[in-house]
Motif scaffolding. Structure first.
Motif, short mmCIF file in Angstrom:
data_model
loop_
_atom_site.label_atom_id
_atom_site.label_comp_id
_atom_site.label_asym_id
_atom_site.label_seq_id
_atom_site.Cartn_x
_atom_site.Cartn_y
_atom_site.Cartn_z
N GLN A 1 4.42 2.21 -5.14
CA GLN A 1 3.20 1.56 -6.60
C GLN A 1 3.84 0.40 -6.68
OE1 GLN A 1 2.91 4.61 -9.43
NE2 GLN A 1 4.59 3.54 -10.16
N TYR B 1 0.38 -0.77 -0.15
CA TYR B 1 0.05 -0.16 -0.25
C TYR B 1 0.90 1.28 -0.23
CZ TYR B 1 -3.84 -3.41 0.92
OH TYR B 1 -5.32 -4.14 0.92
N ASN B 2 2.36 1.09 0.60
CA ASN B 2 2.87 2.53 0.25
C ASN B 2 3.15 2.12 -0.86
OD1 ASN B 2 1.95 2.58 3.22
ND2 ASN B 2 3.56 1.61 4.20
N THR C 1 3.55 5.87 -2.31
CA THR C 1 2.08 6.53 -2.63
C THR C 1 1.99 7.03 -1.24
OG1 THR C 1 1.30 4.22 -1.55
CG2 THR C 1 1.83 5.45 -4.11
N LYS D 1 7.72 4.96 -6.94
CA LYS D 1 6.62 5.86 -6.26
C LYS D 1 6.34 5.57 -5.18
CE LYS D 1 3.35 9.31 -6.70
NZ LYS D 1 1.80 9.91 -7.83
#
Length: 772
Positions: free
Chosen positions: A144, A141-142, A737, A735
């Motif tokens: 990309q 979730y953190n 996120t 990235k």
């Protein structure tokens, strides 16, 4: 199985009634949290900073979880501290309390006791994996597009290592009634298994066995996403060996056998593990699975195809190692297995690769650093003796200069560390380079392999009779770096080309020349040479012609036949920090289409540096299809007529002097059909863009595309086969996120909330047990 599960359940109950187990779980959770959050915070800071820092965001899955000081690396480095404290009481607790006698007298069999205890540790190991998994889920979730396959492979390696450590700890617990002694013995055994791979490396067969036994680096492939049968079998065999040892130890307490019989059990199992391990680690018997999203551990499809083409016999690899060269350590016996492991990707597709190592000493000719410059006044044999003594080596293992020269002449290879490949009756060299990567990459392997599989490589001939630029000299204006420098990775000889010179005053253009290069001739061509060049062009030969301002009279007689000419004057492009005669043209769409590397450079708006360039003019009646590859920057440059004095202060445009403010082509590609074949010619108004200086010079705040552009020209001229286009798609995990605020909340939850919950749960269970 029911009995095993009951024993495991009882052992787990005992474990979780121990404060140390809860303490270790909390410590492990905090360690994972601190490492993960610290690494993610660093990369979030890079992202928020922007600019050049964004370059550090590539391959975030690897950097956050698997690189040095990342999550798995940090945890697995400290893993040996956790497991001995958990396993030290598995059997020693039973032995010291006397309950082992009750187990002996019960219907429970010894092997059930061993497996039950071990199964409990497997379950606890799963809990540790689950704790690490919390942060992997957070990473999904953190970050990309996290490479989930890579994380799953790393998790498998982590769990197998935990289980192996547990088996070692179980056996050590069988050896003593003192739990602390069992823990220390586990530490020592793990350390010994990690160190054993460095022992007896001078003996070939023993080297393979000790290397197999070594724990060090066993999870390396899985941490990179590559799962191999050899690694899986290693962990299964070592785990099974220590479980068998545990069984023998407990069994010996129930029976009366001689010491010899008891010892032979251990020896037989150990020998069986060695034999099975040795056989299973043979390249032909290893199965692989690359679990990464982009197959980063697998050769590119093009190189796989080339490697599989060696169908008619083994590939012979001979490593020539000069004791007096700085890379000498690579060929020494203790490093051989590590070196061979670097070939693992190729052994996967060509298992019958035979390795030979030849050690020698001789003078070195690497002109970048003088390896012998520190031994002034000493003979070569005296230097070799001193170096061998310093490295604790027997000089008798190294061939003398006279002996090695009878076998092979390595002077063209500068007497460096070099690898010779042989297949059937052909040979090729794989070289090591003076850059950070040092080892040859896929492009260099592909070029060397192709030399073994075909009769002729693309031939490039440089004209040499009119004092053109030299491909053998290291001066700033010369062309050695691009063409014949053996220690330069991107040199054409390392990328699949045959490069040579030719003097047309004494010979004709050979029929097997793919491209003829005319690089800044200082004298005009005589009628004989000019006739030969025109004949070569008329029959459809490919060419690269590079001129210079002031040399229009030398090249225009030849260029006129192509419908081109070098313009009078020079490109002036004054700037604050650079010379006013340094033209900096952008690459055009036509140049971008040459190869993949020029496409990327064009997308990045990189320029080609051309010191002292002139423009090109085309006739409307040329028979060629002409495309501009480089054009001058009309906003910042102009065509200056007459002399341009670079040290005369301010340079300005003067229409009165004939200066012209317009964009002109500085490099052109010409194509046409001749005898059913496409003829390709490159003409450039500068010869310095290919020079040693322009390919190596570093100018502040100026990144140029000279290397990629130069190599792409020769690739296009030679049909695009070389250099091999070994490109891979870039990962999308670039990235972070989560925002800084979101990361702060996660820190509170993962570094304070979860450890607090574990502490409360553990305290509750322990208090409840005490009350009972």
């Amino acid at each position: 199985m029911k009995t095993i599960f009951k024993i495991a359940k009882t052992e787990l109950r005992t474990l979780f009634y121990s404060p140390i187990v809860w303490f270790l779980m909390i410590a492990f959770l905090v360690q994972c949290g601190l490492t993960y959050m610290g690494t993610l915070q660093s990369h979030l800071s890079y992202q928020e900073s922007g600019g050049q820092s964004v370059e550090y965001l590539k391959n975030l899955t690897m950097k956050v979880f698997l690189d040095r000081a990342a999550l798995f690396d940090t945890v697995m480095d400290k893993l040996y501290l956790y497991i001995p404290l958990l396993t030290m009481g598995l059997i020693s607790r039973e032995t010291s309390s006397g309950t082992i006698r009750l187990l002996y007298s019960s219907p429970v069999k010894v092997w059930q006791i061993v497996l039950g205890k071990y199964f409990a540790m497997m379950v606890y190991s799963l809990l540790m994996v689950a704790i690490a998994g919390i942060f992997m889920v957070a990473g999904v979730y953190n970050i990309q597009s996290v490479d989930v396959g890579l994380l799953l492979s790393a998790t498998l390696g982590f769990y197998l290592l935990l289980c192996t450590y547990a088996a070692i700890g179980l056996f050590m617990s069988c050896l003593t009634t003192y739990q602390v002694v069992a823990a220390v013995c586990t530490f020592v055994t793990i350390a010994a298994l990690s160190y054993v791979g460095t022992l007896w490396q001078g003996i070939d067969f023993v080297r393979d066995l000790t290397y197999f036994l070594s724990l060090a680096g066993r999870t390396r492939n899985m941490l990179r996403g590559l799962i191999s049968s050899a690694d899986i079998i290693y962990f299964v065999l070592v785990t099974g060996m220590f479980l068998s040892f545990s069984y023998f130890k407990l069994k010996s307490g129930m029976e009366s056998r001689t010491v010899m019989v008891k010892a032979m059990r251990y020896v037989v199992v150990f020998a069986l593990v060695l034999v099975l391990g040795y056989v299973s680690s043979r390249p032909a018997l290893i199965a692989y699975h690359d679990n990464t999203a982009l197959q980063t551990n697998t050769l590119s499809p093009e190189l796989q195809h080339i490697t599989k083409e060696f169908r008619e016999g083994p590939l012979e690899v001979t490593v020539y190692n000069n004791l007096l060269n700085r890379y000498a350590y690579l060929g020494l016996p203790e490093y051989r297995n590590s070196y061979i492991r670097g070939w693992e990707q190729y052994l996967r597709f060509k298992p019958d690769i035979n390795f030979h190592f030849v050690n020698y000493y001789d003078s070195t000719f690497d002109d970048s650093k003088g390896d012998l410059s520190y031994y002034k006044g000493k003979r070569l044999d005296e230097v070799a003796s001193q170096v061998a003594k310093g490295r604790n080596l027997d000089l008798k293992l190294f061939k003398t200069p006279e002996e090695i020269r009878k076998i092979i002449d390595l002077k063209p290879e500068l007497n460096r560390f070099v690898v010779q490949l042989r297949y059937k009756d052909k040979s090729a060299f794989l070289r090591f380079f003076n850059d950070n990567m040092m080892f040859p990459g896929e492009s260099e392997f592909a070029a060397a392999f192709k030399r073994l599989q075909r009769d002729k490589m693309p031939g490039i001939a440089f004209l040499s009779g009119e004092f053109e630029r030299s491909i053998y000299k290291s001066g700033e204006r010369e062309y050695k770096k691009l063409n014949t420098d053996p220690v330069f990775r991107r040199s054409l000889i390392n990328q699949g080309f045959d490069v040579d010179t030719i003097n047309l005053q004494a010979a004709d253009v050979p029929a097997d020349v793919t491209t003829l290069v005319i690089a800044d001739p200082r004298e005009a061509f005589n009628e004989n040479v000019l006739a030969k060049l025109r004949q070569y062009i008329d029959r459809g030969g490919n060419m690269l012609i590079a001129g210079e301002p002031g040399k229009q009279a030398v090249l225009n007689p030849l260029l006129n036949g192509l419908g081109l000419r070098l313009m009078d004057g020079i490109i002036a492009q004054p700037s604050k920090d650079l010379a006013p005669d340094l033209a900096l043209p952008y690459t055009t769409m036509a140049a971008a289409a040459l190869t993949g590397s020029t496409t990327k450079d064009a997308e990045d708006s990189l320029r080609v540096s051309m010191p002292g360039a002139t423009g090109l003019e085309m006739d409307s009646n040329t028979t060629f299809a002409v495309k501009p590859l480089l054009v001058s920057d009309v906003a910042h440059s102009w065509i200056k007529k007459g002399m341009l004095t670079t040290d005369s202060g301010q340079i300005s445009f003067s229409a009165a002097d004939g200066d012209e403010q317009r964009s002109v082509p500085l490099a052109l590609s010409l194509t046409r059909k001749v005898n059913g074949k496409e003829q390709r010619i490159i003409v450039a108004g500068d010869a310095d863009f290919l020079s040693n200086n322009e390919l190596t010079v570093a100018r502040a705040d100026l990144k140029t595309a000279n290397f990629a552009f130069s190599t792409s020209l020769f690739s296009w001229l030679c049909g695009g086969e070389f250099p091999m286009n070994i490109t891979r798609p870039e990962g999308r995990d670039d990235k972070v996120t989560v925002t800084q605020g979101g990361l702060n909340i996660q820190k509170i939850v993962l570094l304070w909330g979860l450890p607090g919950m574990l502490l409360a749960l553990g305290a509750g269970i322990l208090i409840r047990r005490k009350r009972r």
